[in-house]
Design a protein around this motif. Structure first.
Motif, mmCIF file in Angstrom:
data_model
loop_
_atom_site.group_PDB
_atom_site.id
_atom_site.type_symbol
_atom_site.label_atom_id
_atom_site.label_comp_id
_atom_site.label_asym_id
_atom_site.label_seq_id
_atom_site.Cartn_x
_atom_site.Cartn_y
_atom_site.Cartn_z
ATOM 1 N N THR A 64 0.845 -1.193 0.000
ATOM 2 C CA THR A 64 0.000 0.000 0.000
ATOM 3 C C THR A 64 0.880 1.243 0.000
ATOM 4 O OG1 THR A 64 -0.135 0.106 2.426
ATOM 5 C CG2 THR A 64 -1.843 -1.176 1.282
ATOM 6 N N SER A 65 0.303 2.344 -0.454
ATOM 7 C CA SER A 65 0.997 3.625 -0.361
ATOM 8 C C SER A 65 -0.039 4.734 -0.299
ATOM 9 C CB SER A 65 1.935 3.845 -1.552
ATOM 10 O OG SER A 65 1.212 4.076 -2.729
ATOM 11 N N ASP A 66 0.338 5.800 0.364
ATOM 12 C CA ASP A 66 -0.514 6.981 0.427
ATOM 13 C C ASP A 66 0.307 8.133 0.976
ATOM 14 O OD1 ASP A 66 -2.789 8.802 0.616
ATOM 15 O OD2 ASP A 66 -4.018 7.011 0.541
ATOM 16 N N PHE A 67 -0.364 9.236 1.181
ATOM 17 C CA PHE A 67 0.242 10.467 1.678
ATOM 18 C C PHE A 67 1.142 10.177 2.878
ATOM 19 C CE2 PHE A 67 0.059 14.544 3.977
ATOM 20 C CZ PHE A 67 0.439 15.399 2.954
ATOM 21 N N ASP A 68 2.193 10.934 3.026
ATOM 22 C CA ASP A 68 3.152 10.778 4.111
ATOM 23 C C ASP A 68 2.504 11.223 5.419
ATOM 24 O OD1 ASP A 68 5.298 10.596 5.778
ATOM 25 O OD2 ASP A 68 6.573 11.980 4.668
ATOM 26 N N ASP A 69 1.787 10.294 6.056
ATOM 27 C CA ASP A 69 1.002 10.618 7.245
ATOM 28 C C ASP A 69 0.878 9.378 8.122
ATOM 29 O OD1 ASP A 69 -1.245 12.713 8.320
ATOM 30 O OD2 ASP A 69 -1.924 10.645 8.549
#
Length: 120
Positions: A64-69
């Motif tokens: 998975t990947s998404d915004f740096d949060d």
């Protein structure tokens, strides 16, 4: 069945299970032979629901990947555990920044309900 925690308080759109995820999941299941043996990365994973669904149903190797949060990453991990899966690999990445993986080894990139907003 899939258990997915959404949180409405988050300032990003990664907090929701978008309606397009259900349609895309259905399409991927119908065309599951495309996924056989593939190493997959999902861009904009949000809650992780699509990746978790594919990992459970088709036993795919998915990142998975998404915004740096941290909240997003923790929520994906929570949703993995809630569905009896080990926590899927996750890459934090903000659009427009260099992708933090120097030597990607994925065979397939999937993205669903991606939003791109012009910086103000």
């Amino acid at each position: 069945n899939l258990l997915v925690r959404e949180f409405s308080f988050h300032h990003l759109n990664a907090n929701l299970l978008w309606p397009g995820s259900l349609s895309f999941a259905q399409w991927l299941v119908q065309h599951g032979t495309y996924l056989n043996g593939c190493r997959i990365i999902e861009l904009g994973s949000g809650t992780g629901a699509l990746a978790i669904f594919l990992a459970k149903l088709l036993q795919v190797d998915i990142t998975t990947s998404d915004f740096d949060d941290g909240d997003i990453e923790e929520n994906i991990a929570h949703n993995c555990r809630a569905n009896g899966l080990p926590v899927l690999p996750h890459i934090r990445h903000s659009w427009g920044d260099r992708f933090p993986c120097e030597e990607p080894n994925w065979d397939l990139i999937i993205a669903n309900d991606i939003l791109l907003c012009k910086a103000t």
